[in-house]
Design an enzyme around this catalytic site. Structure first.
Site, PDB file in Angstrom:
ATOM      1  N   ARG A   1     -19.269  14.101 -23.281  1.00 61.95           N
ATOM      2  CA  ARG A   1     -19.761  13.340 -22.121  1.00 61.95           C
ATOM      3  C   ARG A   1     -19.771  11.858 -22.489  1.00 61.95           C
ATOM      4  O   ARG A   1     -20.817  11.296 -22.841  1.00 61.95           O
ATOM      5  CB  ARG A   1     -21.177  13.797 -21.759  1.00 61.95           C
TER       6      ARG A   1
ATOM      7  N   ARG B   1     -13.967  13.863 -21.834  1.00 62.75           N
ATOM      8  CA  ARG B   1     -14.097  13.726 -20.379  1.00 62.75           C
ATOM      9  C   ARG B   1     -14.251  12.240 -20.072  1.00 62.75           C
ATOM     10  O   ARG B   1     -15.084  11.564 -20.685  1.00 62.75           O
ATOM     11  CB  ARG B   1     -15.332  14.480 -19.872  1.00 62.75           C
TER      12      ARG B   1
ATOM     13  N   GLU C   1     -15.817  21.462 -10.617  1.00 64.88           N
ATOM     14  CA  GLU C   1     -17.268  21.396 -10.416  1.00 64.88           C
ATOM     15  C   GLU C   1     -17.643  21.111  -8.977  1.00 64.88           C
ATOM     16  O   GLU C   1     -18.784  20.780  -8.684  1.00 64.88           O
ATOM     17  CB  GLU C   1     -17.922  20.403 -11.379  1.00 64.88           C
TER      18      GLU C   1
ATOM     19  N   ASN D   1     -22.948  23.163 -13.629  1.00 62.42           N
ATOM     20  CA  ASN D   1     -24.147  22.394 -13.256  1.00 62.42           C
ATOM     21  C   ASN D   1     -23.957  21.742 -11.894  1.00 62.42           C
ATOM     22  O   ASN D   1     -24.818  21.812 -11.022  1.00 62.42           O
ATOM     23  CB  ASN D   1     -24.433  21.300 -14.286  1.00 62.42           C
ATOM     24  N   ASP D   2     -22.799  21.112 -11.734  1.00 63.00           N
ATOM     25  CA  ASP D   2     -22.521  20.490 -10.439  1.00 63.00           C
ATOM     26  C   ASP D   2     -22.037  21.521  -9.430  1.00 63.00           C
ATOM     27  O   ASP D   2     -22.332  21.410  -8.238  1.00 63.00           O
ATOM     28  CB  ASP D   2     -21.488  19.369 -10.597  1.00 63.00           C
TER      29      ASP D   2
ATOM     30  N   ARG E   1     -29.591  18.966  -8.243  1.00 61.22           N
ATOM     31  CA  ARG E   1     -29.923  19.543  -9.559  1.00 61.22           C
ATOM     32  C   ARG E   1     -31.081  18.832 -10.250  1.00 61.22           C
ATOM     33  O   ARG E   1     -31.595  19.315 -11.264  1.00 61.22           O
ATOM     34  CB  ARG E   1     -28.680  19.566 -10.455  1.00 61.22           C
TER      35      ARG E   1
HETATM   36  C1  PEP Z   1     -21.294  20.295 -15.102  1.00 60.27           C
HETATM   37  O1  PEP Z   1     -21.408  19.701 -14.027  1.00 60.27           O
HETATM   38  O2  PEP Z   1     -21.425  21.526 -15.232  1.00 60.27           O
HETATM   39  C2  PEP Z   1     -20.970  19.556 -16.334  1.00 60.27           C
HETATM   40  C3  PEP Z   1     -20.724  20.174 -17.457  1.00 60.27           C
HETATM   41  O3  PEP Z   1     -21.002  18.199 -16.277  1.00 60.27           O
HETATM   42  P1  PEP Z   1     -22.355  17.363 -16.247  1.00 60.27           P
HETATM   43  O4  PEP Z   1     -23.498  18.277 -16.569  1.00 60.27           O
HETATM   44  O5  PEP Z   1     -22.227  16.265 -17.248  1.00 60.27           O
HETATM   45  O6  PEP Z   1     -22.385  16.865 -14.836  1.00 60.27           O
HETATM   46 MG    MG Z   2     -20.754  17.678 -13.797  1.00 58.26          MG
END
Ligand code: PEP
Ligand code: MG
Length: 585
Positions: A298, A334, A433, A456-457, A467
């Site tokens: 990240r 990324r 995502e 996550n997204d 979130r």
């Molecule tokens: C996600 O969105 O699952 C992801 C891995 O990226 P981030 O948590 O940094 O948004």
């Molecule tokens: Mg993400």
């Protein structure tokens, strides 16, 4: 003794003393001062107002040259308010008359002005309410900044208690000073939570009223496994938790023995376990925990922990460090995933109303091409030193991807002209995502070399649940069948087009989901480094047909509760030790 129930976001239990961290967005508690401190508070207020005005003048000038005079007018209102004695005089008077801190006086007066605008019938006045809150935040940021620096001077280990924390605040914690944290706001996969896991400190969020109750220096237990915070615990509770801490320490030692074992299922299927990192040095812990490489760097954290964009050379050095620490293992970089909760809105020049749906991630990069190019150049240069892959976040349509790839090509051509070495075959992938990317995975599969599912997204956008918002945290669930259907579609598209698929969202680090993910066809998972041993333990204890059976059964359910209960039960039979320790109640 008071018990608070919140959302567990980073595992482990700690006992320590509270350090309340004021935050620019909280309601500022009423703190009184002595009469001889009044002059100092007046001065602090003047300095904060002046700093805010200077900052706004800068922004206005930049907006004027980049966006035109209309855009600059927004800031004329902001500047007008801050210079208006009918606002500033009552703040000074309040300090003097009520003997309160400048931040308290500011928050009370701004809230009075906001209410005044909100009460006006004319809609054009009502729209000023947000502007006033924005100004309130800006001035408070300059006032409370002092308290933030105090954190860096913290001379003993403490547990930070705050209304909310930004990811960059959490990332700047000194690991040996901040041993845990608890916040009123926040959700399970907020980036602040992710940083807590990277730092390896127990954390609980979404506690709603903790900051109102927890005084500085009070004794507190943070239980990041169950999402519980206990303020002023009695002796019996303390003893129970000390025993639990010891039992979990023993469990972690057993798990760490997994590091050198291969990651294969009982029926011999290899599962690649990679690490998610936020800081280059973490690459070492990926290797120590037995990871096969970095599946998600990240990189935006290099930016968030710095007051400025890191230079191309600084970025190059960071990627080089990762590659050196991993000794030949691959690194997925990324590109900057800035915006939303990862470009704090205070830092953003023009705060967005709806930042999660706004100018974030690849959109932000495509609107900031010089920055994007500097990053891609650093990544390509690093590709000469080891296996590096490029991954674009939050892609929602193929045009966007093509644009990003064109920028990458431009940068590659420039490097070529300059005679700089890099890997001409560097692999390009995307984060899947958004529901759009998942549903169109087949289209994207023709244009990329790998997919990484960012659950996550994906959960946030598929279920329309912020979130980071504790008020809807009960609705944020990776166990929702809609999410599994999207994952299944992506895996299927990947298979059809021979594009490898990984999962790098937090779901991949939760032992309860490992069997389901394998059953859905995933053969690669990227997780916070400390979770690798536990996930490997599950991988080594199951076979694929067993996981596929479970996935089929999960697929027949229509409620996330049923799914979560089944996943928990099945995992418990495979790795009971991970659950045994949780019996402290
Ligand atoms: C996600 O969105 O699952 C992801 C891995 O990226 P981030 O948590 O940094 O948004
Ligand atoms: Mg993400």
């Amino acid at each position: 003794m008071e018990v608070f129930k919140g959302i567990p976001v980073s595992a482990g239990v700690v006992i320590g003393s509270v350090f309340v961290l004021d935050d620019a967005r909280r309601r500022i508690p009423r703190r009184t001062i002595r009469a001889d401190q009044v002059a100092r508070e007046h001065q602090r207020l003047e300095e904060a107002l002046l700093a805010s005005i200077t900052e706004l003048e800068d922004i206005r000038d930049r907006a004027e040259s980049e966006l035109g005079t209309e855009a600059a007018k927004i800031f004329a209102f902001h500047l007008g308010v801050l210079r208006d004695p009918s606002l500033t005089k009552p703040i000074h008077e309040r300090i003097e008359d009520e003997l309160v801190t400048a931040e308290h006086a500011v928050s009370v007066e701004f809230s009075r002005v906001a209410q005044m605008f909100a009460g006006m019938t004319d809609a054009s006045f009502q729209t000023k309410v947000d502007d006033v809150w924005d100004l309130d935040r800006r001035v408070l940021k300059h006032l409370i900044g002092e308290h933030m620096t105090e954190l860096s001077k913290l001379d003993q280990r403490a547990i930070v208690v705050a209304r909310d924390l930004t990811p960059s605040q959490a990332a700047s914690f000194e690991r040996d000073k901040v041993i845990g944290f608890a916040t009123d706001a926040g959700g399970k996969t907020s980036h602040t939570a992710i940083v807590a896991r990277a730092l390896g400190i127990p954390a609980v969020v979404g506690l709603e009223t903790l900051t109102e109750r927890a005084p500085d220096s009070a004794e507190v237990i943070i239980d990041g496994d169950r999402g519980v915070v206990i303020l002023n615990p009695d002796e019996e509770t303390l003893e129970q938790h000390r025993t639990y801490i010891e039992r979990m320490r023993q469990f972690r030692i057993t798990l760490s023995e997994q590091a050198t074992l291969p990651s294969v299922t009982k029926d011999g299927v290899e599962i690649s376990l990679l690490g998610n990192i936020e800081f280059p040095e973490e690459a070492e812990s990926v290797v120590e925990n037995g990871g096969d490489g970095v599946g998600l760097f990240r990189t935006e954290f290099m930016y968030l922990t710095n007051p400025h964009e890191p230079t191309e050379d600084e970025q190059f050095e960071a990627y080089k460090t990762c590659l050196r620490l991993m000794d030949g293992k691959p690194l997925v970089v990324r590109t900057f995933d800035l915006g939303s909760d990862k470009q704090t809105q205070e830092r953003s020049e023009i705060p967005e109303r709806n930042p999660a749906l706004g100018c974030r991630s690849i959109r932000y990069c495509l609107q900031n091409l010089p920055m994007f190019k500097r990053q891609l150049s650093a990544v390509l240069r690093a590709s000469a030193l080891g296996k590096v892959k490029v991954m674009f976040p939050l892609v929602t349509n193929p045009l966007e991807l093509r644009q990003a790839k064109m920028v990458l090509e431009d940068v590659a051509e420039d490097l070529e002209e300059e005679g700089v070495e890099f890997d001409r075959e560097v692999e390009v992938g995307i984060m899947v995502e958004t529901p759009a990317a998942a549903v169109m995975a087949s289209t994207f599969a023709r244009e990329v070399q790998f997919f990484s599912i960012g659950t996550n997204d994906l959960v946030q956008y598929a279920l329309a649940v912020d979130r980071t918002n504790e008020r809807v945290a009960n609705l944020y669930s990776a166990a929702h069948p809609a999410v599994h259907r999207l994952i299944k579609d992506v895996v299927r598209a990947g298979r059809r087009h021979n594009v490898p698929v990984s999962v790098c969202g937090e779901i991949a680090a939760e032992v309860e989901f490992t069997m389901l993910l394998l059953g859905l066809g995933l053969r690669s998972l990227s997780v916070t480094p400390s979770a690798i041993p536990a996930i490997k333990r599950v991988v080594r204890s199951v076979d694929i047909p067993q996981c596929e059976r479970l996935a089929r059964k999960v697929g027949s359910f229509d409620s996330e509760r049923q799914v979560a209960a089944l996943l928990r039960d099945e995992t418990r039979t495979v790795i009971p030790e991970a659950f045994d320790g949780r019996s402290v109640d």
